[in-house]
Design a protein around this motif. Structure first.
Motif, mmCIF file in Angstrom:
data_model
loop_
_atom_site.group_PDB
_atom_site.id
_atom_site.type_symbol
_atom_site.label_atom_id
_atom_site.label_comp_id
_atom_site.label_asym_id
_atom_site.label_seq_id
_atom_site.Cartn_x
_atom_site.Cartn_y
_atom_site.Cartn_z
ATOM 1 N N PRO A 81 0.821 -1.224 0.000
ATOM 2 C CA PRO A 81 0.000 0.000 0.000
ATOM 3 C C PRO A 81 0.850 1.268 0.000
ATOM 4 C CG PRO A 81 -0.873 -1.569 1.573
ATOM 5 C CD PRO A 81 0.434 -2.138 1.080
ATOM 6 N N ILE A 82 1.980 1.270 0.721
ATOM 7 C CA ILE A 82 2.820 2.465 0.762
ATOM 8 C C ILE A 82 3.511 2.693 -0.590
ATOM 9 C CG2 ILE A 82 4.842 3.522 1.869
ATOM 10 C CD1 ILE A 82 4.035 2.004 4.417
ATOM 11 N N THR A 83 4.010 1.602 -1.191
ATOM 12 C CA THR A 83 4.715 1.723 -2.471
ATOM 13 C C THR A 83 3.815 2.254 -3.573
ATOM 14 O OG1 THR A 83 5.857 -0.292 -1.851
ATOM 15 C CG2 THR A 83 6.202 0.471 -4.082
ATOM 16 N N PHE A 84 2.574 1.735 -3.622
ATOM 17 C CA PHE A 84 1.701 2.087 -4.738
ATOM 18 C C PHE A 84 0.851 3.323 -4.464
ATOM 19 C CE2 PHE A 84 2.275 -2.544 -5.845
ATOM 20 C CZ PHE A 84 3.095 -2.273 -6.934
ATOM 21 N N TYR A 85 0.839 3.791 -3.213
ATOM 22 C CA TYR A 85 0.001 4.954 -2.902
ATOM 23 C C TYR A 85 0.294 6.173 -3.776
ATOM 24 C CZ TYR A 85 -2.262 8.852 -0.846
ATOM 25 O OH TYR A 85 -3.020 9.977 -0.712
ATOM 26 N N ARG A 90 -5.778 8.227 -3.128
ATOM 27 C CA ARG A 90 -6.681 7.703 -2.091
ATOM 28 C C ARG A 90 -7.689 6.719 -2.673
ATOM 29 N NH1 ARG A 90 -5.489 13.058 -1.344
ATOM 30 N NH2 ARG A 90 -5.146 13.835 0.756
ATOM 31 N N SER A 91 -8.513 7.203 -3.620
ATOM 32 C CA SER A 91 -9.570 6.353 -4.162
ATOM 33 C C SER A 91 -8.987 5.129 -4.856
ATOM 34 C CB SER A 91 -10.411 7.159 -5.153
ATOM 35 O OG SER A 91 -9.555 7.809 -6.072
ATOM 36 N N GLY A 92 -7.875 5.335 -5.584
ATOM 37 C CA GLY A 92 -7.249 4.231 -6.294
ATOM 38 C C GLY A 92 -6.755 3.145 -5.348
ATOM 39 N N THR A 93 -6.258 3.550 -4.178
ATOM 40 C CA THR A 93 -5.773 2.563 -3.210
ATOM 41 C C THR A 93 -6.916 1.686 -2.718
ATOM 42 O OG1 THR A 93 -4.020 4.064 -2.524
ATOM 43 C CG2 THR A 93 -4.547 2.278 -1.010
ATOM 44 N N TYR A 94 -8.036 2.310 -2.379
ATOM 45 C CA TYR A 94 -9.177 1.508 -1.911
ATOM 46 C C TYR A 94 -9.644 0.535 -2.987
ATOM 47 C CZ TYR A 94 -9.583 4.603 2.103
ATOM 48 O OH TYR A 94 -9.329 5.301 3.252
ATOM 49 N N LEU A 95 -9.721 1.014 -4.207
ATOM 50 C CA LEU A 95 -10.193 0.158 -5.305
ATOM 51 C C LEU A 95 -9.205 -0.963 -5.595
ATOM 52 C CD1 LEU A 95 -11.442 2.936 -7.702
ATOM 53 C CD2 LEU A 95 -12.851 1.005 -6.998
ATOM 54 N N PHE B 138 -4.662 -3.125 6.349
ATOM 55 C CA PHE B 138 -3.689 -2.028 6.287
ATOM 56 C C PHE B 138 -4.221 -0.865 5.452
ATOM 57 C CE2 PHE B 138 -0.076 0.409 4.903
ATOM 58 C CZ PHE B 138 0.654 0.540 6.077
ATOM 59 N N ALA B 139 -4.803 -1.190 4.271
ATOM 60 C CA ALA B 139 -5.327 -0.125 3.410
ATOM 61 C C ALA B 139 -6.478 0.605 4.094
ATOM 62 C CB ALA B 139 -5.761 -0.693 2.061
ATOM 63 N N ALA B 140 -7.334 -0.145 4.799
ATOM 64 C CA ALA B 140 -8.480 0.490 5.470
ATOM 65 C C ALA B 140 -8.006 1.409 6.588
ATOM 66 C CB ALA B 140 -9.420 -0.575 6.031
ATOM 67 N N LEU B 141 -6.940 1.007 7.302
ATOM 68 C CA LEU B 141 -6.499 1.795 8.447
ATOM 69 C C LEU B 141 -5.636 2.991 8.052
ATOM 70 C CD1 LEU B 141 -5.551 -0.929 11.104
ATOM 71 C CD2 LEU B 141 -7.564 0.552 11.082
ATOM 72 N N PHE B 142 -4.771 2.813 7.037
ATOM 73 C CA PHE B 142 -3.734 3.822 6.851
ATOM 74 C C PHE B 142 -3.833 4.679 5.599
ATOM 75 C CE2 PHE B 142 -1.863 0.779 9.833
ATOM 76 C CZ PHE B 142 -1.640 1.648 10.881
ATOM 77 N N THR B 143 -4.796 4.405 4.696
ATOM 78 C CA THR B 143 -4.888 5.222 3.487
ATOM 79 C C THR B 143 -5.153 6.685 3.845
ATOM 80 O OG1 THR B 143 -5.723 3.314 2.301
ATOM 81 C CG2 THR B 143 -5.985 5.435 1.232
ATOM 82 N N LYS B 144 -5.952 6.901 4.896
ATOM 83 C CA LYS B 144 -6.269 8.266 5.286
ATOM 84 C C LYS B 144 -5.016 9.017 5.744
ATOM 85 C CE LYS B 144 -10.220 10.598 7.196
ATOM 86 N NZ LYS B 144 -11.479 10.461 7.934
ATOM 87 N N SER B 145 -4.175 8.348 6.527
ATOM 88 C CA SER B 145 -2.949 9.020 6.973
ATOM 89 C C SER B 145 -2.017 9.284 5.801
ATOM 90 C CB SER B 145 -2.193 8.213 8.026
ATOM 91 O OG SER B 145 -2.973 7.229 8.578
ATOM 92 N N LEU B 146 -1.959 8.330 4.861
ATOM 93 C CA LEU B 146 -1.130 8.555 3.670
ATOM 94 C C LEU B 146 -1.645 9.771 2.918
ATOM 95 C CD1 LEU B 146 -0.682 4.870 2.415
ATOM 96 C CD2 LEU B 146 1.125 6.359 3.268
ATOM 97 N N GLY B 147 -2.980 9.886 2.828
ATOM 98 C CA GLY B 147 -3.598 11.026 2.151
ATOM 99 C C GLY B 147 -3.263 12.335 2.845
ATOM 100 N N ASN B 148 -3.310 12.331 4.191
ATOM 101 C CA ASN B 148 -2.999 13.555 4.929
ATOM 102 C C ASN B 148 -1.546 13.964 4.736
ATOM 103 O OD1 ASN B 148 -5.595 13.639 5.854
ATOM 104 N ND2 ASN B 148 -5.144 12.644 7.803
#
Lengths: 236, 235
Positions: A81-85, A90-95, B138-148
């Motif tokens: 998740p960190i590499t591809f973020y 945001r939306s792309g990561t969830y999808l 992991f994606a559910a918990l941390f995507t928001k922090s990555l976004g911030n």
């Protein structure tokens, strides 16, 4: 006149920022909800096999299996998740993390969608276009999988032999194609990336973290180069 | 083994698979609606919105069939509904195959061996289902922090995200392409030809302003790369 124009453009920018903020809020809400739903749904089959079909193998075996799984790929739970973020947003990561097949499908589709509307990577337009590309890919992929599973592999069997063999080369073709698209925009970055990629590939490093290492070092070198360029421009 | 496949293809497992598939479709449709609504607000025309979606459809056909081919090997081991569930969500065929092997080992047997009974299969199911949730959690918990973090970085330097996005993409795909190219002559040819075709197609499309060509570019590049790569295996 020029002052007014500037005020106007910041007005538009603010409006767009608030639209994007709403978009991000909605992405977080629906993204988290759907991800947690699948987490819960993932518990159903094992619970069913263990306690309804009475085939419980004992917690020792289950924990043993999980430890084995975690040691073979668990590090990717965090690193992927960190590499591809930075490219998914945001939306792309969830999808992408729900539907899977990130590098071989979601990212290439996101990038082509961005290219087709001439959006600069990292911009707002790129974020929306990329999201549209991934939703399309997610839907097409699930429909193809359903069709294959229900036809009992019939669809694959009717493919002519050469086509089936050529499909063995789909991965190098996808990766090469996307690389070409981005290298066209930034040939120098592309050269740096492929040099680092080859060097890291042959380096004696723990293989799972190699891709992360390649992303991080490419970003670092490119940022450094931009900084050099900037300070050079300032001196002149 | 018969007992295993029978249980693995029973109605409840089909229902679990249907639930997961429904969530994936539901999520894609929700994000589609939200993006279509946001697009005009950030200055994307409805024609561009359609084009972005259409490009996603065209570009995903090749990869989807590539994925479909590896599904076949999983169906024989896991049964159809379970394969549908595992491949429909995070997890690629090689990961799931290895996971199945790891689970079977934890029970003290191997996939397809005589001792591979329903309990061994249940261990495999636990391993794959729980192991696969790691990414989701992991994606559910941390995507928001990555976004911030992203918002903060962009505030300091608005141009920086363009460099980071492009460089990250190039870094990832340079590694993935290198890894494929060293697998053999035809793999290397497929990657290089596809890359060069992509460059030629996009340059041509942009110069002449042919918009449909940039929609089809990846699809066409894939076909050229795979075809020429395949020809090299014939000699």
């Amino acid at each position: 006149m020029s002052v007014r124009k500037e005020v106007e453009s910041t007005g538009v920018d603010e409006e767009q920022s608030s639209s994007m903020e709403t978009f991000h809020d909605k992405s977080h809400f629906w993204g988290r909800l759907t991800l947690w739903m699948v987490v819960v749904a993932s518990l159903l089959p094992p619970l069913y096999f263990s306690f309804i079909l009475d085939a419980h193998p004992g917690w020792g075996a289950i924990i043993g299996g999980l430890i084995g799984y975690a040691s073979f790929i668990g590090i990717m739970w965090f690193l992927e998740p960190i590499t591809f973020y930075p490219t998914l947003g945001r939306s792309g990561t969830y999808l992408a993390f729900l539907t899977g097949n990130i590098a071989n499908m979601c990212l290439p589709c996101s990038a082509s969608a961005q290219e087709s509307v001439g959006a600069e990577p990292g911009s707002r337009k790129a974020e929306i276009a990329g999201t549209l590309g991934i939703t399309a890919a997610s839907l097409v992929n699930i429909l193809v999988i359903i069709a294959v599973v229900f036809s009992g592999s019939y669809i694959i069997m009717i493919l002519p032999e050469p086509v089936e063999q050529a499909l063995n080369l789909i991965l190098p073709a996808i990766y090469g194609g996307v690389l070409g698209q981005f290298a066209l925009k930034k040939p120098l970055y592309g050269l740096i990336a492929i040099t680092l990629g080859m060097a890291i590939l042959f380096a004696p490093i723990y293989s799972l973290i190699k891709i992360v290492l390649c992303v991080v070092s490419t970003v670092a070198v490119c940022l450094y180069l931009e900084k050099l360029k900037e300070s050079k421009a300032r001196h002149e | 083994m018969d007992e295993v496949l029978q249980a693995a293809q029973s109605l409840p497992v089909w229902i679990f698979a249907a639930i997961v598939v429904a969530i994936v479709i539901f999520q894609a449709i929700i994000f589609l609606i939200v993006s279509v609504k946001t697009a005009p607000e950030i200055g994307m025309s409805s024609e561009e919105t359609k084009r972005a979606f259409r490009t996603g459809v065209i570009s995903s056909l090749g990869p989807s069939f590539g994925i479909a081919i590896v599904i076949i090997s999983l169906i024989t081991i896991l049964g159809a509904p379970f394969t549908l569930m595992r491949i429909g969500i995070i997890g690629s065929a090689p990961t799931e195959l290895t996971a199945a092997g790891v689970g079977a080992n934890a029970f003290g047997t191997e996939l397809g061996a005589d001792g591979f009974n329903l309990q061994a299969f249940t261990t495999v199911v636990w391993t794959m289902c729980l192991g696969g949730t790691g990414w989701l959690i992991f994606a559910a918990l941390f995507t928001k922090s990555l976004g911030n973090t992203q918002t903060k970085v962009v505030k300091k330097n608005p141009k920086i995200m363009v460099i980071i996005s492009t460089a990250a993409m190039l870094g990832a795909f340079a590694y993935l392409a290198s890894q494929q190219m060293v697998q053999g002559y035809s793999h290397a040819i497929a990657a290089i030809v596809s890359g060069l075709s992509m460059m030629a197609l996009l340059t041509f499309a942009n110069k002449k302003g042919i918009k449909w060509l940039s929609e089809w570019a990846l699809g066409i590049a894939l076909i050229i790369g795979m075809t020429i790569g395949h020809f090299t295996t014939l000699f």
